[in-house]
Scaffold this motif. Sequence first.
Motif, PDB file in Angstrom:
ATOM      1  N   VAL A 127       0.840  -1.200   0.000  1.00 28.95           N
ATOM      2  CA  VAL A 127       0.000   0.000   0.000  1.00 28.95           C
ATOM      3  C   VAL A 127       0.874   1.250   0.000  1.00 28.95           C
ATOM      4  CG1 VAL A 127      -1.746   1.311   1.274  1.00 28.95           C
ATOM      5  CG2 VAL A 127      -1.890  -1.181   1.190  1.00 28.95           C
ATOM      6  N   VAL A 128       1.887   1.266   0.853  1.00 31.84           N
ATOM      7  CA  VAL A 128       2.764   2.441   0.945  1.00 31.84           C
ATOM      8  C   VAL A 128       3.472   2.693  -0.379  1.00 31.84           C
ATOM      9  CG1 VAL A 128       4.795   3.421   2.088  1.00 31.84           C
ATOM     10  CG2 VAL A 128       3.073   2.203   3.429  1.00 31.84           C
ATOM     11  N   ASN A 129       3.987   1.638  -0.995  1.00 28.91           N
ATOM     12  CA  ASN A 129       4.672   1.802  -2.280  1.00 28.91           C
ATOM     13  C   ASN A 129       3.726   2.290  -3.377  1.00 28.91           C
ATOM     14  OD1 ASN A 129       7.342   1.083  -1.621  1.00 28.91           O
ATOM     15  ND2 ASN A 129       6.845  -1.099  -1.724  1.00 28.91           N
ATOM     16  N   ALA A 151       3.324  -4.449  16.060  1.00 26.45           N
ATOM     17  CA  ALA A 151       3.986  -3.315  15.412  1.00 26.45           C
ATOM     18  C   ALA A 151       5.457  -3.542  15.085  1.00 26.45           C
ATOM     19  CB  ALA A 151       3.813  -2.059  16.271  1.00 26.45           C
ATOM     20  N   PRO A 152       6.263  -4.194  15.943  1.00 24.99           N
ATOM     21  CA  PRO A 152       7.676  -4.362  15.577  1.00 24.99           C
ATOM     22  C   PRO A 152       7.873  -5.099  14.253  1.00 24.99           C
ATOM     23  CG  PRO A 152       7.380  -4.776  17.918  1.00 24.99           C
ATOM     24  CD  PRO A 152       6.006  -4.651  17.331  1.00 24.99           C
ATOM     25  N   ALA A 153       7.124  -6.178  14.040  1.00 21.74           N
ATOM     26  CA  ALA A 153       7.263  -6.918  12.784  1.00 21.74           C
ATOM     27  C   ALA A 153       6.699  -6.128  11.610  1.00 21.74           C
ATOM     28  CB  ALA A 153       6.562  -8.271  12.903  1.00 21.74           C
ATOM     29  N   VAL A 154       5.582  -5.419  11.829  1.00 25.22           N
ATOM     30  CA  VAL A 154       5.028  -4.574  10.768  1.00 25.22           C
ATOM     31  C   VAL A 154       6.051  -3.528  10.348  1.00 25.22           C
ATOM     32  CG1 VAL A 154       3.213  -2.936  10.147  1.00 25.22           C
ATOM     33  CG2 VAL A 154       2.639  -4.929  11.546  1.00 25.22           C
ATOM     34  N   SER A 155       6.628  -2.860  11.318  1.00 25.65           N
ATOM     35  CA  SER A 155       7.615  -1.813  11.035  1.00 25.65           C
ATOM     36  C   SER A 155       8.847  -2.381  10.336  1.00 25.65           C
ATOM     37  CB  SER A 155       8.038  -1.111  12.326  1.00 25.65           C
ATOM     38  OG  SER A 155       6.946  -0.425  12.906  1.00 25.65           O
ATOM     39  N   ARG A 156       9.283  -3.547  10.766  1.00 34.16           N
ATOM     40  CA  ARG A 156      10.458  -4.171  10.131  1.00 34.16           C
ATOM     41  C   ARG A 156      10.213  -4.425   8.648  1.00 34.16           C
ATOM     42  NH1 ARG A 156      10.455  -8.754  12.712  1.00 34.16           N
ATOM     43  NH2 ARG A 156       9.435  -9.863  11.003  1.00 34.16           N
ATOM     44  N   GLU A 157       9.028  -4.961   8.324  1.00 37.23           N
ATOM     45  CA  GLU A 157       8.725  -5.245   6.917  1.00 37.23           C
ATOM     46  C   GLU A 157       8.565  -3.958   6.121  1.00 37.23           C
ATOM     47  OE1 GLU A 157       8.884  -8.180   5.539  1.00 37.23           O
ATOM     48  OE2 GLU A 157       9.385  -9.046   7.494  1.00 37.23           O
ATOM     49  N   LEU A 158       7.968  -2.939   6.722  1.00 33.65           N
ATOM     50  CA  LEU A 158       7.826  -1.656   6.030  1.00 33.65           C
ATOM     51  C   LEU A 158       9.195  -1.062   5.703  1.00 33.65           C
ATOM     52  CD1 LEU A 158       4.916  -0.112   8.117  1.00 33.65           C
ATOM     53  CD2 LEU A 158       4.824  -0.599   5.669  1.00 33.65           C
ATOM     54  N   THR A 159      10.110  -1.143   6.654  1.00 37.59           N
ATOM     55  CA  THR A 159      11.453  -0.608   6.435  1.00 37.59           C
ATOM     56  C   THR A 159      12.171  -1.383   5.329  1.00 37.59           C
ATOM     57  OG1 THR A 159      11.617   0.117   8.728  1.00 37.59           O
ATOM     58  CG2 THR A 159      13.686  -0.169   7.527  1.00 37.59           C
ATOM     59  N   ALA A 160      11.983  -2.687   5.318  1.00 34.48           N
ATOM     60  CA  ALA A 160      12.687  -3.524   4.340  1.00 34.48           C
ATOM     61  C   ALA A 160      12.078  -3.447   2.946  1.00 34.48           C
ATOM     62  CB  ALA A 160      12.687  -4.979   4.825  1.00 34.48           C
ATOM     63  N   ARG A 161      10.776  -3.139   2.851  1.00 29.21           N
ATOM     64  CA  ARG A 161      10.074  -3.320   1.577  1.00 29.21           C
ATOM     65  C   ARG A 161       9.597  -2.025   0.923  1.00 29.21           C
ATOM     66  NH1 ARG A 161       8.635  -8.740   0.881  1.00 29.21           N
ATOM     67  NH2 ARG A 161       9.099 -10.036   2.708  1.00 29.21           N
ATOM     68  N   THR A 186      10.855   4.133  -0.147  1.00 29.55           N
ATOM     69  CA  THR A 186      11.083   5.468   0.426  1.00 29.55           C
ATOM     70  C   THR A 186      11.473   5.419   1.898  1.00 29.55           C
ATOM     71  OG1 THR A 186       8.728   5.652   0.965  1.00 29.55           O
ATOM     72  CG2 THR A 186       9.447   6.524  -1.175  1.00 29.55           C
ATOM     73  N   ALA A 187      11.724   4.223   2.427  1.00 31.34           N
ATOM     74  CA  ALA A 187      11.919   4.065   3.875  1.00 31.34           C
ATOM     75  C   ALA A 187      13.061   4.909   4.416  1.00 31.34           C
ATOM     76  CB  ALA A 187      12.168   2.594   4.200  1.00 31.34           C
ATOM     77  N   ALA A 188      14.121   5.133   3.625  1.00 33.47           N
ATOM     78  CA  ALA A 188      15.296   5.847   4.135  1.00 33.47           C
ATOM     79  C   ALA A 188      15.003   7.301   4.448  1.00 33.47           C
ATOM     80  CB  ALA A 188      16.438   5.740   3.122  1.00 33.47           C
ATOM     81  N   TRP A 189      14.101   7.938   3.709  1.00 37.31           N
ATOM     82  CA  TRP A 189      13.833   9.362   3.952  1.00 37.31           C
ATOM     83  C   TRP A 189      12.367   9.668   4.280  1.00 37.31           C
ATOM     84  CZ3 TRP A 189      15.120   7.256  -0.778  1.00 37.31           C
ATOM     85  CH2 TRP A 189      14.145   7.276  -1.759  1.00 37.31           C
ATOM     86  N   ALA A 190      11.491   8.674   4.182  1.00 38.13           N
ATOM     87  CA  ALA A 190      10.078   8.886   4.494  1.00 38.13           C
ATOM     88  C   ALA A 190       9.549   7.687   5.283  1.00 38.13           C
ATOM     89  CB  ALA A 190       9.266   9.096   3.215  1.00 38.13           C
ATOM     90  N   PRO A 191       9.995   7.522   6.528  1.00 42.28           N
ATOM     91  CA  PRO A 191       9.551   6.376   7.326  1.00 42.28           C
ATOM     92  C   PRO A 191       8.046   6.407   7.579  1.00 42.28           C
ATOM     93  CG  PRO A 191      10.695   7.958   8.707  1.00 42.28           C
ATOM     94  CD  PRO A 191      10.889   8.416   7.285  1.00 42.28           C
ATOM     95  N   VAL A 192       7.504   5.233   7.834  1.00 39.71           N
ATOM     96  CA  VAL A 192       6.062   5.077   8.048  1.00 39.71           C
ATOM     97  C   VAL A 192       5.796   4.806   9.527  1.00 39.71           C
ATOM     98  CG1 VAL A 192       4.008   3.720   7.456  1.00 39.71           C
ATOM     99  CG2 VAL A 192       5.736   4.216   5.702  1.00 39.71           C
ATOM    100  N   THR A 193       4.834   5.504  10.082  1.00 44.06           N
ATOM    101  CA  THR A 193       4.430   5.306  11.468  1.00 44.06           C
ATOM    102  C   THR A 193       3.437   4.159  11.564  1.00 44.06           C
ATOM    103  OG1 THR A 193       4.726   7.655  11.976  1.00 44.06           O
ATOM    104  CG2 THR A 193       3.296   6.392  13.456  1.00 44.06           C
ATOM    105  N   VAL A 194       3.587   3.321  12.563  1.00 49.15           N
ATOM    106  CA  VAL A 194       2.626   2.243  12.851  1.00 49.15           C
ATOM    107  C   VAL A 194       2.055   2.515  14.233  1.00 49.15           C
ATOM    108  CG1 VAL A 194       2.287  -0.240  13.125  1.00 49.15           C
ATOM    109  CG2 VAL A 194       3.969   0.609  11.461  1.00 49.15           C
ATOM    110  N   ARG A 195       0.720   2.575  14.326  1.00 49.07           N
ATOM    111  CA  ARG A 195       0.101   2.852  15.629  1.00 49.07           C
ATOM    112  C   ARG A 195      -1.259   2.187  15.727  1.00 49.07           C
ATOM    113  NH1 ARG A 195      -3.966   6.465  15.093  1.00 49.07           N
ATOM    114  NH2 ARG A 195      -3.922   7.931  13.333  1.00 49.07           N
ATOM    115  N   ALA A 196      -1.755   2.112  16.959  1.00 50.40           N
ATOM    116  CA  ALA A 196      -3.081   1.539  17.207  1.00 50.40           C
ATOM    117  C   ALA A 196      -4.167   2.554  16.852  1.00 50.40           C
ATOM    118  CB  ALA A 196      -3.215   1.136  18.667  1.00 50.40           C
TER     119      ALA A 196
END
Length: 421
Positions: free
Chosen positions: A338-340, A361-371, A374-384
């Motif tokens: 979705v982010v991509n 959230a830790p596993a969600v964030s890990r996959e978002l960073t890896a996949r 834009t992760a290097a300059w536009a990180p994605v927030t994961v929250r409830a």
Amino acid sequence: MTSAVRQRSLREANLALVLRHIGADGAITRADLAARTGLTRATVSGLVDELMAGGLVSAVPAGSLHLRRRGEPSRQHPGAGRPATGLALATTGPAGLGLEINVDYLAACALDLTGATRVLQVQRRDQRGRRPTRVLADLAGLAARVREAATRDGLRVAGIVVGVPGLVNGDGMVRVAPNLDWHNVDVGTTLRDAPGLHGEGSDALALTVENEANLAALAELHAHSDPSPSFVHISGEIGVGAGLVLQGRLLRGPRGYGGELGHVTISPDGPRCRCGARGCLEAYTNQEALLRAAGLLSTVEDVPPVERLRELAGAGDAAVLRALADAGTALGIAAADVVNLVDVDTVVLGGIFAPLTPWLAPAVSRELTARTVTAAWAPVTVRAAALGTTATVVGAAGSVVRAIRESPATWLSHLSADVDT
């Protein structure tokens, strides 16, 4: 455009403007309304009188008058003369009635004009294997009871919105709800004709049917402080769905069938999903999949499943932690797509995922960073999610309330039709 039409349009816009300021500022005086809207005091006074007559605005006792804006003192005037009287959104008058059909429960709630939940009832029962007519009859009975309770509390239900876990067209037809095994069920017509909800003429209630994940996303949108956020709201229950909000607007798709993130493929040769395909996100992350992976599918009947999962995760149960980490990985893979694709900056975990966010959230964030590229300059927030498991039914009722607040002239016209008949 004739002068009469222009005048009517201006009046409607000014009614909405005044009500918007009253809703935003808490208790506000007529003089302050005139200053903030740029309207004359006479115009403001006339508009406020209309809103009060329509049950949308009420006077606040002088002793409790204050503005709810940070750093601004009370507007109670000292010295001689009568203290100013404030205006606030009415807590009696029009209300929204939200209904929800889910696989293992039905829910109904009434919200007043301020957005406060005044009545909320949940009826737990597995709906799978039941005829749609039976389920809808139960929902209509629940709705009628909540409507009666709201009426006793001084509210008048102004409209109904129903959330359903499936694909819904614009006429209230549920084309398919895989987890209920529903196909082409006319929810809208059935509920409009139900005892306790059916009305004639101006007493007939407007009824809308919407995908449940979309309503949960709308609830999250209107609980958000950012006026134009972009996020994907992923709802977990027996099924998994998503609502996509881009720059403050819900994206439904041209035919209204968007948001089926639960049927994004995680692995083409994965487990069979109820939709008939293999390897869907839902097959890895829904409530029953989580319980099965944790070895709890048949052992949590005395405790709500999500509560049991949270308790055991907090206690460090290895099987539960592993199941949640695996589910978080699958959620992260889907969310990264979705982010991509559409560049949202936040992933919101709702439904049963909300209370489990600390472990997902830790596993969600890990996959978002890896996949995400834009992760290097536009990180994605994961929250409830802000509302968790009540988001859909509250979002449904809130849709009615927001429509009134955005167009109070429509409500006032409805009241005029009542008087005329």
